[in-house]
Design a protein around this motif. Sequence first.
Motif, PDB file in Angstrom:
ATOM      1  N   GLY A 186     -12.824  41.606  26.929  1.00  0.00           N
ATOM      2  CA  GLY A 186     -11.610  42.255  26.444  1.00  0.00           C
ATOM      3  C   GLY A 186     -10.422  41.910  27.327  1.00  0.00           C
ATOM      4  O   GLY A 186     -10.482  41.029  28.198  1.00  0.00           O
ATOM      5  N   ARG A 202      -9.056  49.074  28.908  1.00  0.00           N
ATOM      6  CA  ARG A 202      -9.609  47.860  28.300  1.00  0.00           C
ATOM      7  C   ARG A 202      -9.224  47.838  26.839  1.00  0.00           C
ATOM      8  O   ARG A 202      -9.410  48.820  26.122  1.00  0.00           O
ATOM      9  CB  ARG A 202     -11.133  47.829  28.417  1.00  0.00           C
ATOM     10  CG  ARG A 202     -11.781  46.628  27.727  1.00  0.00           C
ATOM     11  CD  ARG A 202     -13.280  46.812  27.584  1.00  0.00           C
ATOM     12  NE  ARG A 202     -13.932  45.637  27.028  1.00  0.00           N
ATOM     13  CZ  ARG A 202     -14.068  45.388  25.717  1.00  0.00           C
ATOM     14  NH1 ARG A 202     -13.579  46.258  24.824  1.00  0.00           N
ATOM     15  NH2 ARG A 202     -14.676  44.292  25.301  1.00  0.00           N
ATOM     16  N   LYS A 203      -8.693  46.704  26.406  1.00  0.00           N
ATOM     17  CA  LYS A 203      -8.463  46.472  24.982  1.00  0.00           C
ATOM     18  C   LYS A 203      -9.551  45.553  24.466  1.00  0.00           C
ATOM     19  O   LYS A 203      -9.816  44.498  25.057  1.00  0.00           O
ATOM     20  CB  LYS A 203      -7.119  45.763  24.757  1.00  0.00           C
ATOM     21  CG  LYS A 203      -5.886  46.608  24.849  1.00  0.00           C
ATOM     22  CD  LYS A 203      -4.723  45.737  24.398  1.00  0.00           C
ATOM     23  CE  LYS A 203      -3.392  46.383  24.607  1.00  0.00           C
ATOM     24  NZ  LYS A 203      -2.293  45.492  24.130  1.00  0.00           N
ATOM     25  N   GLY A 204     -10.169  45.934  23.368  1.00  0.00           N
ATOM     26  CA  GLY A 204     -11.111  45.030  22.736  1.00  0.00           C
ATOM     27  C   GLY A 204     -10.378  43.859  22.108  1.00  0.00           C
ATOM     28  O   GLY A 204      -9.156  43.882  21.946  1.00  0.00           O
ATOM     29  N   LEU A 206      -8.498  41.485  19.690  1.00  0.00           N
ATOM     30  CA  LEU A 206      -7.656  41.876  18.562  1.00  0.00           C
ATOM     31  C   LEU A 206      -7.687  40.865  17.414  1.00  0.00           C
ATOM     32  O   LEU A 206      -7.639  41.237  16.246  1.00  0.00           O
ATOM     33  CB  LEU A 206      -6.202  42.039  19.030  1.00  0.00           C
ATOM     34  CG  LEU A 206      -5.906  43.230  19.935  1.00  0.00           C
ATOM     35  CD1 LEU A 206      -4.469  43.157  20.431  1.00  0.00           C
ATOM     36  CD2 LEU A 206      -6.134  44.529  19.186  1.00  0.00           C
ATOM     37  N   ARG A 208      -9.226  38.079  15.050  1.00  0.00           N
ATOM     38  CA  ARG A 208     -10.522  37.618  14.569  1.00  0.00           C
ATOM     39  C   ARG A 208     -10.338  36.390  13.683  1.00  0.00           C
ATOM     40  O   ARG A 208      -9.337  36.257  12.972  1.00  0.00           O
ATOM     41  CB  ARG A 208     -11.234  38.745  13.806  1.00  0.00           C
ATOM     42  CG  ARG A 208     -11.359  40.013  14.655  1.00  0.00           C
ATOM     43  CD  ARG A 208     -12.365  40.989  14.092  1.00  0.00           C
ATOM     44  NE  ARG A 208     -12.463  42.178  14.930  1.00  0.00           N
ATOM     45  CZ  ARG A 208     -13.177  42.250  16.050  1.00  0.00           C
ATOM     46  NH1 ARG A 208     -13.844  41.185  16.452  1.00  0.00           N
ATOM     47  NH2 ARG A 208     -13.209  43.358  16.765  1.00  0.00           N
ATOM     48  N   GLU A 220      -4.861  47.051  14.854  1.00  0.00           N
ATOM     49  CA  GLU A 220      -5.702  48.151  15.325  1.00  0.00           C
ATOM     50  C   GLU A 220      -6.347  47.780  16.653  1.00  0.00           C
ATOM     51  O   GLU A 220      -6.863  46.674  16.825  1.00  0.00           O
ATOM     52  CB  GLU A 220      -6.779  48.463  14.292  1.00  0.00           C
ATOM     53  CG  GLU A 220      -7.640  49.658  14.643  1.00  0.00           C
ATOM     54  CD  GLU A 220      -8.643  49.998  13.571  1.00  0.00           C
ATOM     55  OE1 GLU A 220      -9.514  50.849  13.832  1.00  0.00           O
ATOM     56  OE2 GLU A 220      -8.553  49.411  12.467  1.00  0.00           O
ATOM     57  N   GLU A 221      -6.310  48.716  17.596  1.00  0.00           N
ATOM     58  CA  GLU A 221      -6.785  48.442  18.942  1.00  0.00           C
ATOM     59  C   GLU A 221      -7.988  49.325  19.285  1.00  0.00           C
ATOM     60  O   GLU A 221      -8.057  50.481  18.868  1.00  0.00           O
ATOM     61  CB  GLU A 221      -5.676  48.690  19.970  1.00  0.00           C
ATOM     62  CG  GLU A 221      -4.459  47.794  19.790  1.00  0.00           C
ATOM     63  CD  GLU A 221      -3.340  48.138  20.743  1.00  0.00           C
ATOM     64  OE1 GLU A 221      -2.598  47.222  21.135  1.00  0.00           O
ATOM     65  OE2 GLU A 221      -3.207  49.323  21.093  1.00  0.00           O
ATOM     66  N   GLN A 222      -8.913  48.773  20.068  1.00  0.00           N
ATOM     67  CA  GLN A 222     -10.038  49.532  20.605  1.00  0.00           C
ATOM     68  C   GLN A 222      -9.767  49.734  22.091  1.00  0.00           C
ATOM     69  O   GLN A 222      -9.808  48.780  22.878  1.00  0.00           O
ATOM     70  CB  GLN A 222     -11.350  48.771  20.392  1.00  0.00           C
ATOM     71  CG  GLN A 222     -11.700  48.571  18.919  1.00  0.00           C
ATOM     72  CD  GLN A 222     -12.964  47.747  18.739  1.00  0.00           C
ATOM     73  OE1 GLN A 222     -13.382  47.025  19.636  1.00  0.00           O
ATOM     74  NE2 GLN A 222     -13.577  47.868  17.570  1.00  0.00           N
ATOM     75  N   ILE A 223      -9.477  50.976  22.477  1.00  0.00           N
ATOM     76  CA  ILE A 223      -9.018  51.281  23.824  1.00  0.00           C
ATOM     77  C   ILE A 223     -10.035  52.150  24.550  1.00  0.00           C
ATOM     78  O   ILE A 223     -10.499  53.161  24.010  1.00  0.00           O
ATOM     79  CB  ILE A 223      -7.658  52.010  23.788  1.00  0.00           C
ATOM     80  CG1 ILE A 223      -6.629  51.191  22.992  1.00  0.00           C
ATOM     81  CG2 ILE A 223      -7.167  52.300  25.200  1.00  0.00           C
ATOM     82  CD1 ILE A 223      -6.312  49.846  23.574  1.00  0.00           C
ATOM     83  N   THR A 224     -10.386  51.763  25.768  1.00  0.00           N
ATOM     84  CA  THR A 224     -11.230  52.585  26.634  1.00  0.00           C
ATOM     85  C   THR A 224     -10.692  52.483  28.054  1.00  0.00           C
ATOM     86  O   THR A 224     -10.052  51.493  28.416  1.00  0.00           O
ATOM     87  CB  THR A 224     -12.701  52.108  26.610  1.00  0.00           C
ATOM     88  OG1 THR A 224     -12.746  50.700  26.901  1.00  0.00           O
ATOM     89  CG2 THR A 224     -13.335  52.374  25.253  1.00  0.00           C
ATOM     90  N   GLN A 279      -5.439  58.392  28.389  1.00  0.00           N
ATOM     91  CA  GLN A 279      -6.629  57.800  28.995  1.00  0.00           C
ATOM     92  C   GLN A 279      -6.736  58.083  30.489  1.00  0.00           C
ATOM     93  O   GLN A 279      -7.753  57.764  31.108  1.00  0.00           O
ATOM     94  CB  GLN A 279      -6.623  56.279  28.768  1.00  0.00           C
ATOM     95  CG  GLN A 279      -6.658  55.846  27.315  1.00  0.00           C
ATOM     96  CD  GLN A 279      -8.007  56.069  26.672  1.00  0.00           C
ATOM     97  OE1 GLN A 279      -9.013  56.211  27.358  1.00  0.00           O
ATOM     98  NE2 GLN A 279      -8.034  56.115  25.345  1.00  0.00           N
TER      99      GLN A 279
END
Length: 295
Positions: A186, A202-204, A206, A208, A220-224, A279
Motif C-alpha cells: 500500500g 496505510r492506503k490500499g 487505488l 486497478r 474509494e480508499e481503504q484506510i488503516t 485514525q
Amino acid sequence: MTRPRVALVSARAARHLDEDLAPLIAALAEAGADAAVADWDDPQVDWAAFRLALLRSTWDYAERLTEFLAWAERTAALTRLVNPPAVIRWNTDKHYLLYIAPAGVPVVQTRFVAPGDLAARALDGFLREASTAEWVVKPAVGAGSRDAARYARGEEQVASDHVERLLRARRSVLLQPYLEQVDRHGETALIYLAGRFSHAIRKGPLLRRGTAPTEALFAEEQITPRTPAAEELQVGDRVLAALPFATPLYARVDLIRSGDDRPCLLELELTEPSLFLAQAPGAARRLADRLLADR
C-alpha cells in the motif's frame, strides 16, 4: 471573551464525504472556538467574519484552478487562510515534483506532458526510459485520483487516448511507472501538524487494471492506521526541509515503495488533504490547539 469563529472550508459536493469535519468541529469547540463549514465558492459567505479559514475539502478545484486561486487570494485579504495562498499556488500543480527531486528527495520517476505535445510520442519516450510493464496516467492538477488510470503493455493506444483527452482540455499530464510494491504494501501517508509528525495511515492500492478513471470526487480508499518505518519518516522530514517556504500548518507526505523497497515521494499534499484525524486519537485536538495558538 468572544469565542473565535473558524471556517472549515469545503465544497458543496464534499461535505458529506469529509470524515475530518466532525472530529475537528468537536475539537475546536473543546479548545474554545466555534467552527462552521463553508463552501469555498459560496458568494454568500462573509469570510471577514471568521478569525481564520482552514482549507479542508475543496475537492472540486482541479478543473477550476484559476477561480480557486483567485478566491484564495481574496479570502486571505479578509481573514487568515490556512494554508496560505503561496503554498496553495505552489502545491496545486504537481510540477512541484521537479523542485523537490533535485533537493535529494527520492521521488517516483515522473515525466510531464504539456498541452501542445504529441501524446503518443511522449508516452513512447516515457516507456522506453522507464522500462516499466505498467504505468499511470494522471493530470498534473488533480485530486483524489480523479482522471487517473493504470495501464499495461498492450494498452498503449488506450493510454495515449487518455493523455490526449487531458491535453485537449488544456491540462498538463504526468506519467509514472506503476510500482508493484503498492499491491502488497500500500501507500504510507505521513501527517504533519505544525511541522511535527503526528500520525500515519496505510492506503490500499487505488488504481486497478482495466478500470476507467473515477468520475467521483475521489476514488474509494481503504484506510488503516500504520506505524511508519524510520526510513519513511526520514524521507518525510527531507520533503518538508526542501520546501521553498516555511513549513505549513498541515502537510501530508504520500510515500510508495520502489522496486528495490525504498520509500519514494508519490505526492505532497499541502492544500486540501484528508488528514485522517479519526485514525489517531488526539490528532484533531492537536490541530485545533495549533490553529488557535496564533490567534
